[in-house]
Design an enzyme around this catalytic site. Structure first.
Site, PDB file in Angstrom:
ATOM      1  CG  ASP A   1     -48.092  28.232  14.754  1.00  0.00           C
ATOM      2  OD1 ASP A   1     -47.978  27.390  15.671  1.00  0.00           O
ATOM      3  OD2 ASP A   1     -49.173  28.545  14.236  1.00  0.00           O
TER       4      ASP A   1
ATOM      5  CG  ASN B   1     -40.820  24.890  27.006  1.00  0.00           C
ATOM      6  OD1 ASN B   1     -41.207  24.414  28.080  1.00  0.00           O
ATOM      7  ND2 ASN B   1     -40.854  26.194  26.747  1.00  0.00           N
TER       8      ASN B   1
ATOM      9  CB  SER C   1     -48.749  19.353  32.152  1.00  0.00           C
ATOM     10  OG  SER C   1     -49.532  19.826  33.216  1.00  0.00           O
TER      11      SER C   1
ATOM     12  CE1 TYR D   1     -51.589  22.826  29.007  1.00  0.00           C
ATOM     13  CE2 TYR D   1     -51.892  21.700  31.089  1.00  0.00           C
ATOM     14  CZ  TYR D   1     -51.107  22.440  30.237  1.00  0.00           C
ATOM     15  OH  TYR D   1     -49.827  22.788  30.621  1.00  0.00           O
TER      16      TYR D   1
ATOM     17  CE  LYS E   1     -48.850  20.629  28.084  1.00  0.00           C
ATOM     18  NZ  LYS E   1     -47.586  21.027  27.426  1.00  0.00           N
TER      19      LYS E   1
ATOM     20  CB  VAL F   1     -44.512  26.775  37.578  1.00  0.00           C
ATOM     21  CG1 VAL F   1     -43.258  27.629  37.700  1.00  0.00           C
ATOM     22  CG2 VAL F   1     -44.281  25.378  38.131  1.00  0.00           C
TER      23      VAL F   1
HETATM   24  N1  LIG Z   1     -46.612  27.162  34.102  1.00  0.00           N
HETATM   25  C1  LIG Z   1     -47.270  26.083  34.475  1.00  0.00           C
HETATM   26  O1  LIG Z   1     -47.910  26.055  35.533  1.00  0.00           O
HETATM   27  C2  LIG Z   1     -47.180  24.850  33.618  1.00  0.00           C
HETATM   28  C3  LIG Z   1     -47.588  23.639  34.182  1.00  0.00           C
HETATM   29  C4  LIG Z   1     -47.517  22.491  33.404  1.00  0.00           C
HETATM   30  C5  LIG Z   1     -47.015  22.544  32.113  1.00  0.00           C
HETATM   31  N2  LIG Z   1     -46.626  23.738  31.575  1.00  0.00           N
HETATM   32  C6  LIG Z   1     -46.103  23.728  30.205  1.00  0.00           C
HETATM   33  O2  LIG Z   1     -44.879  24.433  30.146  1.00  0.00           O
HETATM   34  C7  LIG Z   1     -44.636  24.821  28.786  1.00  0.00           C
HETATM   35  C8  LIG Z   1     -44.111  26.236  28.745  1.00  0.00           C
HETATM   36  O3  LIG Z   1     -45.144  27.095  29.204  1.00  0.00           O
HETATM   37  P1  LIG Z   1     -44.874  28.249  30.303  1.00  0.00           P
HETATM   38  O4  LIG Z   1     -45.553  27.819  31.539  1.00  0.00           O
HETATM   39  O5  LIG Z   1     -43.459  28.623  30.314  1.00  0.00           O
HETATM   40  O6  LIG Z   1     -45.815  29.409  29.671  1.00  0.00           O
HETATM   41  P2  LIG Z   1     -45.422  30.768  28.906  1.00  0.00           P
HETATM   42  O7  LIG Z   1     -46.695  31.259  28.296  1.00  0.00           O
HETATM   43  O8  LIG Z   1     -44.694  31.656  29.845  1.00  0.00           O
HETATM   44  O9  LIG Z   1     -44.412  30.276  27.783  1.00  0.00           O
HETATM   45  C9  LIG Z   1     -44.869  29.566  26.647  1.00  0.00           C
HETATM   46  C10 LIG Z   1     -44.192  30.140  25.407  1.00  0.00           C
HETATM   47  O10 LIG Z   1     -44.668  29.410  24.262  1.00  0.00           O
HETATM   48  C11 LIG Z   1     -44.904  30.361  23.220  1.00  0.00           C
HETATM   49  N3  LIG Z   1     -45.878  29.827  22.269  1.00  0.00           N
HETATM   50  C12 LIG Z   1     -47.223  29.730  22.407  1.00  0.00           C
HETATM   51  N4  LIG Z   1     -47.753  29.229  21.294  1.00  0.00           N
HETATM   52  C13 LIG Z   1     -46.735  28.991  20.432  1.00  0.00           C
HETATM   53  C14 LIG Z   1     -46.674  28.469  19.118  1.00  0.00           C
HETATM   54  N5  LIG Z   1     -47.784  28.108  18.445  1.00  0.00           N
HETATM   55  N6  LIG Z   1     -45.458  28.347  18.517  1.00  0.00           N
HETATM   56  C15 LIG Z   1     -44.331  28.745  19.176  1.00  0.00           C
HETATM   57  N7  LIG Z   1     -44.337  29.249  20.419  1.00  0.00           N
HETATM   58  C16 LIG Z   1     -45.526  29.371  21.049  1.00  0.00           C
HETATM   59  C17 LIG Z   1     -45.421  31.599  23.946  1.00  0.00           C
HETATM   60  O11 LIG Z   1     -45.303  32.778  23.160  1.00  0.00           O
HETATM   61  C18 LIG Z   1     -44.541  31.610  25.196  1.00  0.00           C
HETATM   62  O12 LIG Z   1     -43.362  32.365  24.998  1.00  0.00           O
HETATM   63  C19 LIG Z   1     -45.951  24.597  28.049  1.00  0.00           C
HETATM   64  O13 LIG Z   1     -45.863  23.414  27.278  1.00  0.00           O
HETATM   65  C20 LIG Z   1     -46.959  24.430  29.169  1.00  0.00           C
HETATM   66  O14 LIG Z   1     -48.076  23.656  28.781  1.00  0.00           O
HETATM   67  C21 LIG Z   1     -46.711  24.893  32.304  1.00  0.00           C
END
Ligand SMILES: NC(=O)c1ccc[n+]([C@@H]2O[C@H](COP(=O)([O-])OP(=O)(O)OC[C@H]3O[C@@H](n4cnc5c(N)ncnc54)[C@H](O)[C@@H]3O)[C@@H](O)[C@H]2O)c1
Length: 304
Positions: A64, A91, A149, A162, A166, A197
């Site tokens: 975590d 990430n 983000s 959020y 960010k 995304v």
């Molecule tokens: N997908 C989008 O539209 C988007 C847009 C802007 C930013 N983001 C950012 O991208 C990053 C990755 O997210 P994603 O979109 O790939 O989503 P995702 O949910 O597919 O992947 C995120 C991963 O983080 C893991 N996770 C969650 N809490 C955790 C913790 N406490 N400790 C360790 N791991 C943990 C989850 O199990 C998951 O595998 C994040 O920081 C998210 O805020 C995503």
């Protein structure tokens, strides 16, 4: 500073899904040994198996990222396994919405714990070790990518925690970049700012602590979840595209990485608001239908 990735050691948090998994797949292509971390053991194990099955070097650590000790353990295990660390992706992240006064303290602690403190802990555990690697190796180059983000550049309504988390990651990463320049470290940094995304982000509550899960959701939080799910699933740019852009940016030493550069007009408007001391512009100015959808979704959730 440009960076050759081939054979360098990579660390990826949130590696079990979305962007993290795509970073791991590209690291495999660059023959990078890697340390992969995620809070979901099964999803993480599947990625580790995929990388190893394709001939890559990887180990997984369930952790975590909101816990400082977890990042210390990850850094220690990376050094013990590979003897060096070059590329760190802070990430892992979670999404949560709602009117800002309706978010509970558990919501704040969870989202800031993962999105902000996860990065803080990553910086505190890895940068000193990267500097130690650099002190021993005159050819050393390192790079840190923090996933923020577009919400770190703008402030759309109904997603306050959020946005705050960010914006903080953008501030942290810009400062990290300046601090590394200040001491002439052979380490650079990038901040990744994706727009919507398709990944698992709109199902983030699957990893929420029981304190968050037990509270239930207010109408604005339910509306945020519904609209975020729609926006994320309709995204046309893929996680793979974003990972490719990110790796190109690392190789070029580029700091800001955007998945949807055409959305930067909203950032320009925000900057002009600040420079001209104009009150904050409507982030939905170009899409008034989105503001209306949000109002309606909150009203519907309140009636349900
Ligand atoms: N997908 C989008 O539209 C988007 C847009 C802007 C930013 N983001 C950012 O991208 C990053 C990755 O997210 P994603 O979109 O790939 O989503 P995702 O949910 O597919 O992947 C995120 C991963 O983080 C893991 N996770 C969650 N809490 C955790 C913790 N406490 N400790 C360790 N791991 C943990 C989850 O199990 C998951 O595998 C994040 O920081 C998210 O805020 C995503």
């Amino acid at each position: 500073m440009t960076m050759q990735l081939h054979g360098r050691v990579a660390v990826i948090t949130g590696a079990g899904s979305g962007f993290g998994r795509e970073f791991a797949r590209l690291a495999l292509k660059a023959k990078m040994p890697m340390a992969l971390a995620d809070i979901e053991p099964m999803a993480l194990a599947a990625v580790v198996d995929e990388i190893k099955g394709a001939g890559g070097a990887a180990f997984g650590m369930t952790c975590d990222v909101s816990q400082a000790a977890a990042l210390e353990d990850l850094a220690e295990a990376t050094m013990n396994t590979y003897g060096a660390v070059h590329l760190v992706f802070n990430n892992a992240g979670v999404g949560s919405g709602g009117l800002i006064w309706e978010n509970s303290l558990s919501d704040w602690n969870w989202v800031l714990g993962v999105n902000l403190y996860g990065v803080v802990h990553g910086i505190r555990s890895f940068v000193p070790r990267m500097l130690a690697c650099a002190a021993k190796d005159p050819s050393y180059h390192g790079h840190i990518v923090n996933t923020a983000s577009m919400a770190g550049m703008l402030n759309a309504p109904n997603m306050g925690i959020y946005n705050v988390s960010k914006h903080a990651v953008v501030a942290l990463t810009e400062t990290l970049y300046q601090d590394l320049r200040l001491i002439d470290a052979p380490i650079s940094a990038s901040v990744l700012c994706p727009y919507f995304v398709p990944t698992g982000i709109s199902a983030s509550h699957r990893n929420a602590p029981s304190s968050v899960a037990s509270e239930g959701q207010t109408a604005s939080q339910k509306a945020a979840a519904i609209l975020s799910s729609k926006a994320v699933s309709s995204g046309k740019v893929t996680a793979h595209d974003v990972a490719l852009r990110t790796f190109e940016a690392i190789e070029k030493g580029q700091f800001y990485v955007f998945s949807h550069p055409h959305a930067l007009g909203n950032v320009q408007t925000r900057m002009e608001d600040i420079l001209t001391m104009r009150n904050p512009s409507d982030p939905f100015a170009a899409r008034p239908d989105l503001r209306e959808n949000l109002r309606q979704a909150i009203a519907e959730a309140a009636r349900a």
